[in-house]
Design an enzyme around this catalytic site. Structure first.
Site, PDB file in Angstrom:
ATOM      1  N   SER A   1       6.389  86.568  -3.810  1.00 22.51           N
ATOM      2  CA  SER A   1       6.421  85.137  -4.025  1.00 22.51           C
ATOM      3  C   SER A   1       6.927  84.724  -5.406  1.00 22.51           C
ATOM      4  O   SER A   1       7.310  83.567  -5.585  1.00 22.51           O
ATOM      5  CB  SER A   1       5.015  84.551  -3.828  1.00 22.51           C
TER       6      SER A   1
ATOM      7  N   SER B   1       4.026  90.610  -5.012  1.00 20.79           N
ATOM      8  CA  SER B   1       4.832  89.466  -5.457  1.00 20.79           C
ATOM      9  C   SER B   1       5.445  89.553  -6.845  1.00 20.79           C
ATOM     10  O   SER B   1       6.282  88.722  -7.185  1.00 20.79           O
ATOM     11  CB  SER B   1       4.003  88.193  -5.379  1.00 20.79           C
TER      12      SER B   1
ATOM     13  N   LYS C   1       5.211  81.057 -13.883  1.00 22.72           N
ATOM     14  CA  LYS C   1       5.160  80.787 -12.444  1.00 22.72           C
ATOM     15  C   LYS C   1       4.325  79.527 -12.214  1.00 22.72           C
ATOM     16  O   LYS C   1       3.304  79.328 -12.886  1.00 22.72           O
ATOM     17  CB  LYS C   1       4.534  82.002 -11.739  1.00 22.72           C
TER      18      LYS C   1
END
Ligand code: GLN
Length: 486
Positions: free
Chosen positions: A151, A175, A76
């Site tokens: 997210s 997330s 990420k």
């Protein structure tokens, strides 16, 4: 090769069925071919990936492979990676090249992982749909008109579409778990403090936690084994012994007690979502688990408490982006105040600004007691609810998200309905507990997930419950007919 799990690929590498270079080239080619549509990567690091793959092949040949040697992983874009842009999904950091590498990335690299690139995400991890990213929304591979969740939406979408076999995510309020549910993959948010936050760009420091995302619980166990551990550079990292997560997968679940919090199956919940999770729980009963009903009376306050605490912490964490030290700087500032104002106004998107305003307000003199202190008191009540439940049960289960993937744009202008996407996940972060989301069926062709919450440091147990379920079912093996393939 892309249909295989990380665990199967690891065996293939050990068996010399293919090399890490071949594997890495295969996934890089898939990203090249399909990610134009999906937008799950912000940066692809092909050259360094191939160099790492060659080093992995040499290590495999020399017989000194680590846990993840030669396996491609997508990180990420919230994790700092030395020499590589680390944007956190924000214009503010669009040109930021991290000068050091986050512990999580470093630990996985030390075990031989190959980094494919950096995945798309909501700006500063604020969002549940990936629509707040400066780099544009990610598409859900199950339906390109729908969001992948957020997210960690880039991570979940690239796993769902099989553009990467393993990924890292972070979970402040859901997330990892919510996008895992929306893309039919497995994701684990570890106990707060289990995985180092060093080098992970801070959103809400008392809630943020990194974790693994993959095709199966077994793959998550493999990645967590490499990620977990004490880090003296992170003062909130806990100095607890790291369990044998892969070993935990051979445990028996007969006699396991599953608690079903009634609050996770409210009358207002979509019946099909409830049915899929109830069916998953029934499957575990068949495997010998016992089911009891429990109550978490304060959990209904988790979303409001979170939306005071998380913005408060964010407003403080994001004050470092001042246009002076790093990140976006406005053109031709007139004075220091102008520099701050315009750099921040230009660099941050609307959702980030909203959180900074809310957080600054909640922390301001005169309002601190009314909002921040109260939210912290509610947080304690939620923690106590979970503690009481864990006196009676081993794990808690319920749906991960209240709905399947929604259409892009549907909730964009309605922050409160967006915030409700995490209604079942946020309490876990407030309490600091570990929880996993696993695929448990479909509604109209869209995946749904079920959450397994464990007591502190019981990642091994949660992973084992999910693994047993995945040995008995094959929901997690379903892949979207994306790009014309199955
Ligand atoms: N959707 C939640 C938020 O917007 C949680 C995000 C996260 O876990 N990073 O804050």
């Amino acid at each position: 090769m892309h249909t295989k799990t990380l665990t199967e690929l690891k065996a293939g590498l050990a068996n010399r069925d293919f090399s890490s270079r071949e594997l890495t080239e295969h996934f890089l080619a898939r990203i090249q071919q399909y990610d134009g549509e999906l937008n799950s990567f912000i940066t692809v690091t092909a050259d360094t990936a191939l160099a790492q793959a060659d080093a992995a092949d040499a290590a495999l040949a020399a017989g000194n492979a680590g846990l993840l040697t030669g396996l491609p992983i997508a990180h990420k874009d919230i994790f700092c990676t030395e020499g590589v842009r680390t944007s956190c999904g924000s214009k503010m950091l669009d040109t930021f090249i991290a000068p050091y590498t986050a512990t999580v990335v470093e630990k996985m690299a030390a075990e031989g992982a190959v980094m494919l690139g950096k995945t798309n995400m909501d700006e500063f991890a604020m969002g549940s749909s990936n629509e707040t990213s400066y780099y544009g929304p990610v598409k859900n591979p199950w339906d390109l008109e729908r969001v992948p969740g957020g997210s960690s939406g880039g991570a979940a979408a690239c796993l769902g579409a099989r553009l990467a076999p393993g990924a890292t995510g972070t979970d402040t309020g859901g997330s990892i778990r919510q996008p895992a549910a929306l893309n039919n993959i497995t994701g684990l948010k570890p106990t707060y403090g289990r995985v180092s936050r060093w080098g992970m760009i801070a959103f809400a420091s008392s809630l943020d936690q990194a974790g693994p995302m993959g095709q199966s619980a077994e793959d998550c166990a493999l990645m967590l084994q490499a990620m977990a551990g004490h880090d003296h550079r992170d003062s909130t990292s806990l100095n607890e012994k790291v369990d044998d997560y892969l070993g935990a997968l051979s445990g028996d679940i007969s006699g396991l007690t599953i608690g079903i919090p009634e609050e996770f199956f409210p009358d207002t919940l979509d019946g099909a979502i409830a049915d899929n999770s109830r069916e998953a729980i029934r499957e575990l009963e068949k495997l010998g688990a016992k089911v009891v009903s429990v109550s978490l009376p304060s959990i209904k306050l988790s979303v409001p408490a979170y939306y005071v605490i998380a913005p408060a912490e964010a407003s403080s964490n994001l004050s470092r982006f001042d246009g002076v030290r790093f990140g976006h700087r406005c053109e031709d500032p007139q004075d220091l105040e102008d520099l701050y104002k315009r750099s921040r106004s230009e660099g941050f998107g609307d959702e980030v600004k909203r959180r900074i305003l809310v957080g600054t307000y909640a922390l301001s003199a005169g309002y601190y007691d009314a909002y921040y202190r109260r939210a912290q008191q509610v947080r304690r009540l939620i923690r106590d609810d979970f503690a009481r439940a864990f006196e009676k049960v081993d794990v808690l289960m319920g749906p991960t998200a209240p709905e399947t993937a929604f259409k892009l744009g549907d909730k964009k202008d309605d922050p409160v309905s967006m915030y409700m996407a995490d209604v079942f996940t946020i309490g876990v972060n407030l309490a600091g507990l570990p929880a996993l989301s696993m695929p448990t069926g479909f509604i109209n062709g869209l995946p749904t997930g079920t959450q397994i919450i464990g007591n502190y440091f019981r990642e091994g147990q949660i992973l084992n419950v999910a693994h047993k379920y995945q040995q008995a079912t094959d929901w997690h093996k379903q892949a979207p007919a994306f790009g014309g393939e199955q």
